[in-house]
Design an enzyme around this catalytic site. Structure first.
Site, mmCIF file in Angstrom:
data_model
loop_
_atom_site.group_PDB
_atom_site.id
_atom_site.type_symbol
_atom_site.label_atom_id
_atom_site.label_comp_id
_atom_site.label_asym_id
_atom_site.label_seq_id
_atom_site.Cartn_x
_atom_site.Cartn_y
_atom_site.Cartn_z
ATOM 1 N N LYS A 73 -3.539 112.305 -65.546
ATOM 2 C CA LYS A 73 -2.537 111.221 -65.622
ATOM 3 C C LYS A 73 -1.754 111.137 -64.323
ATOM 4 C CE LYS A 73 1.908 110.101 -67.930
ATOM 5 N NZ LYS A 73 2.857 110.425 -69.021
ATOM 6 N N ASP A 96 7.669 106.767 -64.109
ATOM 7 C CA ASP A 96 7.721 106.377 -65.516
ATOM 8 C C ASP A 96 9.157 106.034 -65.904
ATOM 9 O OD1 ASP A 96 7.366 105.970 -68.187
ATOM 10 O OD2 ASP A 96 6.857 108.049 -68.695
ATOM 11 N N LYS A 119 13.784 104.504 -70.531
ATOM 12 C CA LYS A 119 14.348 105.846 -70.662
ATOM 13 C C LYS A 119 15.834 105.824 -70.307
ATOM 14 C CE LYS A 119 10.190 108.484 -69.365
ATOM 15 N NZ LYS A 119 10.024 109.233 -70.610
ATOM 16 N N ASP A 158 5.592 112.300 -62.895
ATOM 17 C CA ASP A 158 4.700 111.965 -64.002
ATOM 18 C C ASP A 158 3.248 111.751 -63.545
ATOM 19 O OD1 ASP A 158 4.547 111.738 -66.745
ATOM 20 O OD2 ASP A 158 4.942 109.586 -66.781
ATOM 21 N N ASP A 165 6.880 103.592 -73.642
ATOM 22 C CA ASP A 165 7.070 104.856 -72.923
ATOM 23 C C ASP A 165 5.941 105.853 -73.228
ATOM 24 O OD1 ASP A 165 8.228 106.655 -71.254
ATOM 25 O OD2 ASP A 165 9.887 107.195 -72.596
ATOM 26 N N GLU A 193 2.940 105.778 -72.380
ATOM 27 C CA GLU A 193 1.977 105.084 -71.511
ATOM 28 C C GLU A 193 0.882 106.009 -71.002
ATOM 29 O OE1 GLU A 193 4.629 106.512 -70.466
ATOM 30 O OE2 GLU A 193 3.844 107.572 -68.718
ATOM 31 N N ARG A 243 -1.003 108.201 -72.515
ATOM 32 C CA ARG A 243 -2.202 108.177 -73.363
ATOM 33 C C ARG A 243 -2.986 106.884 -73.173
ATOM 34 N NH1 ARG A 243 1.663 109.247 -78.375
ATOM 35 N NH2 ARG A 243 2.698 110.342 -76.676
HETATM 36 N N1 BES Z 1 6.132 111.106 -69.047
HETATM 37 C C1 BES Z 1 6.642 111.210 -70.360
HETATM 38 C C2 BES Z 1 6.626 112.640 -70.889
HETATM 39 C C3 BES Z 1 7.503 113.619 -70.198
HETATM 40 C C4 BES Z 1 8.761 113.892 -70.678
HETATM 41 C C5 BES Z 1 7.050 114.336 -69.119
HETATM 42 C C6 BES Z 1 9.555 114.818 -70.070
HETATM 43 C C7 BES Z 1 7.859 115.256 -68.499
HETATM 44 C C8 BES Z 1 9.094 115.502 -68.993
HETATM 45 C C9 BES Z 1 5.816 110.360 -71.325
HETATM 46 O O1 BES Z 1 5.229 109.234 -70.790
HETATM 47 C C10 BES Z 1 6.731 109.937 -72.421
HETATM 48 O O2 BES Z 1 7.677 109.273 -72.140
HETATM 49 N N2 BES Z 1 6.443 110.364 -73.639
HETATM 50 C C11 BES Z 1 7.246 110.051 -74.760
HETATM 51 C C12 BES Z 1 6.332 109.744 -75.901
HETATM 52 C C13 BES Z 1 7.026 109.134 -77.081
HETATM 53 C C14 BES Z 1 7.533 107.749 -76.755
HETATM 54 C C15 BES Z 1 6.042 109.057 -78.234
HETATM 55 C C16 BES Z 1 8.118 111.260 -75.085
HETATM 56 O O3 BES Z 1 7.651 112.388 -74.958
HETATM 57 O O4 BES Z 1 9.279 111.044 -75.432
HETATM 58 ZN ZN ZN Z 2 4.824 109.327 -68.720
HETATM 59 ZN ZN ZN Z 3 6.528 107.546 -70.769
#
Ligand code: BES
Ligand code: ZN
Ligand code: ZN
Length: 498
Positions: free
Chosen positions: A265, A270, A277, A288, A347, A349, A351
């Site tokens: 990824k 992000d 966020k 990210d 968010d 994204e 996956r």
């Molecule tokens: N890039 C983030 C995950 C992340 C969070 C990486 C903190 C490093 C530190 C990812 O794209 C994301 O935002 N995931 C969400 C998923 C949720 C919306 C189902 C998350 O983990 O909150």
């Molecule tokens: Zn992300």
């Molecule tokens: Zn995200």
């Protein structure tokens, strides 16, 4: 950093700093410590008697111009309990030594591995530790002092009869650690200086230099291939996406041999998109893309180490922005595989971009897949910043990866992905939705979503969100991007298909 093997006896090593280590409650009366103690007129025995050399983990004891030794300084690092010392600990000791000496303006270091611990993998670990510790991200500081790094390091303890072993470990350790630093450099880069296009340029330049073939898919080819999931993430940004493909092909390739696919990824920033966020800590979301960076770094090492299998890296790269054309919660997207996806949360994204990357990796002939991604905050809730979350669809393959993670000294832990979790990503109006319904299990539902695109291909997902970035400096490491998963992927690649 210049690296070499020094086979001279410890007291004769002329260098700015000679480093070795002492175990908990160890008296300096055996092996290397006894040799140094005798040459230095009992200096170590006196320190031990005074309670200043206890061997406690990472304790540092520094002697200046020790009499009887050719070295200008002797640094002894506490190594903890003897029975607990393995290559991971050695790597950390060597790293801590380099960082403490680096801050003292020392430029030349010899690391002396103790009797009974001299192997090729020990040499590799020490060299990795030294190179990783020498890394600091100061390229955008205009007032940095020139030459603030260790410029010369040697590996001591081996004699002429075992030197070949040390040489081999040194060569491999150098390649692996420099490649990990390459990945760290990308991870630290701010998003305005590392857009998807710039990441693709950096990857392509590395690939050309390393003798790998590279194919960068631009937005036009991405659209032609109907990568609707990747495009849906990119559509909110003014920066176009890229799909970066790097291939390593061994000589005398057997066309029926398995092909390892590494997928990473690479969201260069992000924001969360429309599901934006909170601003607190948002600046960190430049990291990210660390899964992609780890894959690109691993390919750099693979090019030099030349495993016997074919390896294809696929890195989907995009920004995730809330622009006027951004996708909105509730939108339905069609992935390259043909599956329909209801985007509940923009968010989630990572996956989405991985879905198309995995479909494409399979199309390119990969028979086994490993993906690395900063995928979820939930994995940090499950495993803290200690272990990478591992999700595997094939037990034999997963066991191989876990063995590689152990050998490489990168902590990883398996989490479940049985079919009961599939219920949680069912959508009322599309084939699947991009977040889990119900409570909890966020790291698992993220993995389940990716699994939908793997079919029968053995696949492993590494959720590196908790380890890709280090908030504070450690005695053995700078803060910032860590390059986690590079060493594990390289170790796996070297053993794959054997
Ligand atoms: N890039 C983030 C995950 C992340 C969070 C990486 C903190 C490093 C530190 C990812 O794209 C994301 O935002 N995931 C969400 C998923 C949720 C919306 C189902 C998350 O983990 O909150
Ligand atoms: Zn992300
Ligand atoms: Zn995200």
């Amino acid at each position: 950093m210049e690296l070499t093997v020094d086979t001279r006896p410890a007291p004769k090593i002329a260098i700015e700093a000679l480093v070795t280590y002492a175990f908990e409650n160890e008296k300096p009366d055996t092996g290397v410590l006894a040799q140094l103690d005798q040459a230095a007129g009992g200096a170590l025995s006196k320190l031990a008697a005074a309670g200043e050399l206890t061997g406690k983990m990472l304790e540092t004891t520094l002697l200046y111009y020790p009499q009887g030794l050719a070295a200008q300084r002797l640094l002894i690092i506490g190594a903890g309990k003897k029975e607990k010392l393995g290559t991971a600990e050695l790597r950390r000791l060597a790293a801590a030594a380099v960082r403490s000496l680096k801050s003292r303006q020392v430029r030349q270091v010899a690391f002396l591995v103790r009797e009974g611990e001299r192997s090729e993998s020990a040499a590799q670990a020490v060299v990795e530790g030294m190179i990783l510790a020498n890394f600091d991200y100061d390229k955008y500081k205009t007032d940095k002092k020139p030459g603030g790094e260790i410029t010369f390091a040697s590996l001591a303890g081996w004699d002429e009869s075992s030197r070949a072993e040390a040489d081999r470990g040194l060569a491999r350790g150098r390649i692996v650690a420099e490649s990990q630093n390459f990945a760290r450099d990308l991870g630290n880069e701010p998003s305005n200086l590392l857009t998807p296009r710039m990441l693709a340029d950096r990857a392509a330049a590395m690939a050309r230099e390393a003798g790998l073939s590279v194919d960068v898919l631009d937005e036009k080819r991405i659209a032609e291939l109907k990568m609707g999931a990747l495009l849906s993430v990119a559509q909110g940004s003014a920066e176009p996406p890229r799909m970066i493909v790097i291939t390593y092909t061994p000589e005398n390739l057997n066309p029926n041999a398995p092909v390892l696919g590494l997928v990473g990824k690479a969201i260069t920033f992000d924001t969360g998109g429309i599901s934006i966020k909170p601003s607190n800590d948002m600046e960190k979301m430049k990291y990210d893309m660390c899964g992609g960076a780890a894959v690109i770094g691993a390919m750099r090492a693979i090019a030099a180490l030349k495993p016997s299998c074919k390896i294809t890296a696929v890195v989907p790269s995009s920004e995730n922005m809330p622009g006027g054309r951004a996708q909105k919660p509730g939108d339905i997207q069609i992935a390259m595989s043909g599956k329909s996806i209801e985007v509940i949360n923009t968010d989630a994204e990572g996956r989405l971009v991985l879905a198309d990357a995995i479909t494409y990796a399979k199309k390119l002939g990969c028979t086994h897949l490993v993906d690395a991604a900063t995928l979820t905050g939930a994995v940090v809730v499950a495993l803290a910043n200690v272990n990478v979350g591992v999700f595997g669809s094939d037990q034999t393959f997963t066991d191989q990866l876990l063995a590689s993670s152990k050998a490489a000294g990168e902590k990883m832990w398996p989490l479940p992905i049985d079919d009961d979790y599939r219920e949680m990503i069912k959508s009322g109006i599309a084939d699947i939705q991009n977040v889990g319904s119900g409570k909890g299990g966020g790291a698992i539902t993220g993995a389940m979503f990716i699994k939908e695109f793997t079919g029968d291909t053995p696949w492993i997902h590494l959720d590196i969100a908790g380890l890709a970035w280090q908030d504070d400096v450690k005695p053995w490491n700078a803060k910032g991007a860590t390059g986690v998963a590079v060493r594990t992927m390289v170790d796996l690649a070297m053993k794959f298909g054997k």
